[in-house]
Design an enzyme around this catalytic site. Structure first.
Site, PDB file in Angstrom:
ATOM      1  N   GLY A  39      29.353  44.799  90.903  1.00 43.63           N
ATOM      2  CA  GLY A  39      29.655  45.416  89.607  1.00 43.63           C
ATOM      3  C   GLY A  39      28.555  46.259  88.992  1.00 43.63           C
ATOM      4  O   GLY A  39      28.818  47.077  88.116  1.00 43.63           O
ATOM      5  N   ASP A  98      25.284  43.413  86.101  1.00 45.33           N
ATOM      6  CA  ASP A  98      26.249  44.074  85.220  1.00 45.33           C
ATOM      7  C   ASP A  98      26.518  43.268  83.961  1.00 45.33           C
ATOM      8  O   ASP A  98      26.480  43.794  82.860  1.00 45.33           O
ATOM      9  CB  ASP A  98      27.556  44.377  85.986  1.00 45.33           C
ATOM     10  CG  ASP A  98      28.152  43.146  86.665  1.00 45.33           C
ATOM     11  OD1 ASP A  98      27.537  42.059  86.633  1.00 45.33           O
ATOM     12  OD2 ASP A  98      29.248  43.267  87.257  1.00 45.33           O
ATOM     13  N   ASP A 101      27.851  36.267  81.860  1.00 42.89           N
ATOM     14  CA  ASP A 101      29.015  35.565  81.308  1.00 42.89           C
ATOM     15  C   ASP A 101      28.617  34.099  81.129  1.00 42.89           C
ATOM     16  O   ASP A 101      27.987  33.740  80.142  1.00 42.89           O
ATOM     17  CB  ASP A 101      30.195  35.764  82.261  1.00 42.89           C
ATOM     18  CG  ASP A 101      31.509  35.276  81.679  1.00 42.89           C
ATOM     19  OD1 ASP A 101      31.474  34.486  80.722  1.00 42.89           O
ATOM     20  OD2 ASP A 101      32.581  35.674  82.161  1.00 42.89           O
ATOM     21  N   LYS A 129      27.893  38.552  77.174  1.00 39.92           N
ATOM     22  CA  LYS A 129      28.957  38.014  76.314  1.00 39.92           C
ATOM     23  C   LYS A 129      28.322  37.164  75.230  1.00 39.92           C
ATOM     24  O   LYS A 129      27.362  36.433  75.494  1.00 39.92           O
ATOM     25  CB  LYS A 129      29.970  37.234  77.147  1.00 39.92           C
ATOM     26  CG  LYS A 129      30.795  38.151  78.027  1.00 39.92           C
ATOM     27  CD  LYS A 129      31.985  37.481  78.652  1.00 39.92           C
ATOM     28  CE  LYS A 129      32.718  38.458  79.549  1.00 39.92           C
ATOM     29  NZ  LYS A 129      33.796  37.833  80.338  1.00 39.92           N
ATOM     30  N   ASP A 157      35.175  45.394  87.752  1.00 39.66           N
ATOM     31  CA  ASP A 157      36.543  45.502  88.252  1.00 39.66           C
ATOM     32  C   ASP A 157      37.435  44.350  87.821  1.00 39.66           C
ATOM     33  O   ASP A 157      36.986  43.325  87.327  1.00 39.66           O
ATOM     34  CB  ASP A 157      36.531  45.506  89.784  1.00 39.66           C
ATOM     35  CG  ASP A 157      36.259  44.110  90.346  1.00 39.66           C
ATOM     36  OD1 ASP A 157      35.314  43.453  89.864  1.00 39.66           O
ATOM     37  OD2 ASP A 157      37.002  43.677  91.243  1.00 39.66           O
ATOM     38  N   ARG A 163      37.011  50.216  88.523  1.00 40.12           N
ATOM     39  CA  ARG A 163      35.555  50.436  88.637  1.00 40.12           C
ATOM     40  C   ARG A 163      35.178  51.875  88.305  1.00 40.12           C
ATOM     41  O   ARG A 163      34.079  52.148  87.868  1.00 40.12           O
ATOM     42  CB  ARG A 163      35.078  50.133  90.059  1.00 40.12           C
ATOM     43  CG  ARG A 163      35.107  48.673  90.457  1.00 40.12           C
ATOM     44  CD  ARG A 163      34.267  48.480  91.712  1.00 40.12           C
ATOM     45  NE  ARG A 163      34.564  47.249  92.426  1.00 40.12           N
ATOM     46  CZ  ARG A 163      34.002  46.075  92.169  1.00 40.12           C
ATOM     47  NH1 ARG A 163      33.147  45.961  91.192  1.00 40.12           N
ATOM     48  NH2 ARG A 163      34.309  45.011  92.870  1.00 40.12           N
TER      49      ARG A 163
HETATM   50  P1  XMP Z   1      28.526  34.403  85.373  1.00 41.80           P
HETATM   51  O1  XMP Z   1      29.655  33.635  84.739  1.00 41.80           O
HETATM   52  O2  XMP Z   1      27.980  33.716  86.561  1.00 41.80           O
HETATM   53  O3  XMP Z   1      29.252  35.714  85.867  1.00 41.80           O
HETATM   54  O4  XMP Z   1      27.491  34.805  84.347  1.00 41.80           O
HETATM   55  C1  XMP Z   1      28.561  36.842  86.213  1.00 41.80           C
HETATM   56  C2  XMP Z   1      29.326  37.670  87.202  1.00 41.80           C
HETATM   57  O5  XMP Z   1      30.732  37.491  87.090  1.00 41.80           O
HETATM   58  C3  XMP Z   1      31.417  38.692  86.992  1.00 41.80           C
HETATM   59  N1  XMP Z   1      32.017  38.787  85.645  1.00 41.80           N
HETATM   60  C4  XMP Z   1      32.827  39.750  85.245  1.00 41.80           C
HETATM   61  N2  XMP Z   1      33.289  40.815  85.916  1.00 41.80           N
HETATM   62  N3  XMP Z   1      34.461  41.489  83.970  1.00 41.80           N
HETATM   63  C5  XMP Z   1      34.121  41.680  85.265  1.00 41.80           C
HETATM   64  O6  XMP Z   1      34.554  42.677  85.859  1.00 41.80           O
HETATM   65  C6  XMP Z   1      34.032  40.439  83.224  1.00 41.80           C
HETATM   66  O7  XMP Z   1      34.378  40.312  82.039  1.00 41.80           O
HETATM   67  C7  XMP Z   1      33.175  39.521  83.923  1.00 41.80           C
HETATM   68  N4  XMP Z   1      32.553  38.382  83.522  1.00 41.80           N
HETATM   69  C8  XMP Z   1      31.860  37.970  84.616  1.00 41.80           C
HETATM   70  C9  XMP Z   1      30.373  39.758  87.228  1.00 41.80           C
HETATM   71  O8  XMP Z   1      30.389  40.115  88.583  1.00 41.80           O
HETATM   72  C10 XMP Z   1      29.057  39.120  86.893  1.00 41.80           C
HETATM   73  O9  XMP Z   1      27.945  39.601  87.634  1.00 41.80           O
END
Ligand code: XMP
Length: 174
Positions: A39, A98, A101, A129, A157, A163
């Site tokens: 991403g 990217d 979360d 977030k 994505d 993307r």
């Molecule tokens: P965590 O939960 O481990 O997640 O912090 C990080 C990775 O999860 C993907 N991610 C998302 N991808 N929209 C996306 O397209 C979102 O809202 C989203 N939230 C998490 C992303 O690859 C990130 O590096």
């Protein structure tokens, strides 16, 4: 789709981010930029071109790691599909991701790199977030803080789609 963050605002913020990075890390030694696939590719491309304009010496490498299995919720596990091609030992590292979360992905990668004893490890994410996270991630540079919604566009994505959007849009699960 309605943009949550417009193309113009992304461009403007990345220019500022690059300045923040150079001010904090300095131009002296070369920095190993390590980007988390998939991403972050568009963000990385724009960020390193801004860093180039500021004469910031760097190399670029990629890590493939995922905690998502093709849907909008974290699987809770980290799986590597491309391990770091270089050791972070004795290097100045700038980790680029990217979106932060739950923090699980970044936490796993940060721990992995720290075990190799880099001289400096800084982390830069485009999006963070605003929710409370289960992992205490150290993030040095953040592009935007966004609400707890699933987003796509600008490299991010939903099952491979969106993307190519030049902006970031909020998605609904339907
Ligand atoms: P965590 O939960 O481990 O997640 O912090 C990080 C990775 O999860 C993907 N991610 C998302 N991808 N929209 C996306 O397209 C979102 O809202 C989203 N939230 C998490 C992303 O690859 C990130 O590096």
């Amino acid at each position: 789709m309605k943009p949550l963050i417009t193309e113009k605002n992304i461009r403007r913020r990345i220019r500022r981010l690059a300045i923040e990075i150079v001010n904090e890390m300095g131009r002296g030694e070369e920095t190993a930029v390590i980007a988390l696939l998939d991403g972050s590719f568009m963000f990385l491309a724009d960020l390193i071109r801004e860093l180039y304009q500021l004469d910031f010496p760097l190399t670029v490498n990629f890590i493939g790691v995922s905690s998502y299995q093709g849907n909008t919720r974290s699987s809770g596990r980290l799986s590597w599909y491309r391990r770091p091609p270089l050791s972070a030992a004795e290097r100045r590292v700038l980790l680029v991701d990217d979106i932060l979360d739950t923090g699980l992905t970044l936490n796993g990668v940060q721990q992995h790199l720290l075990r190799q004893n880099p001289t400096v490890l800084k982390t830069c994410v485009l999006l963070k977030k605003s929710k409370t996270r289960s992992f205490d991630n150290r993030v040095d540079f953040t592009g935007f803080t966004i609400p707890d919604v699933f987003v796509a566009g600008y490299g991010l994505d939903m099952n491979g789609r969106y993307r190519e959007l030049p902006y970031i849009a909020a998605m609904t699960e339907s």
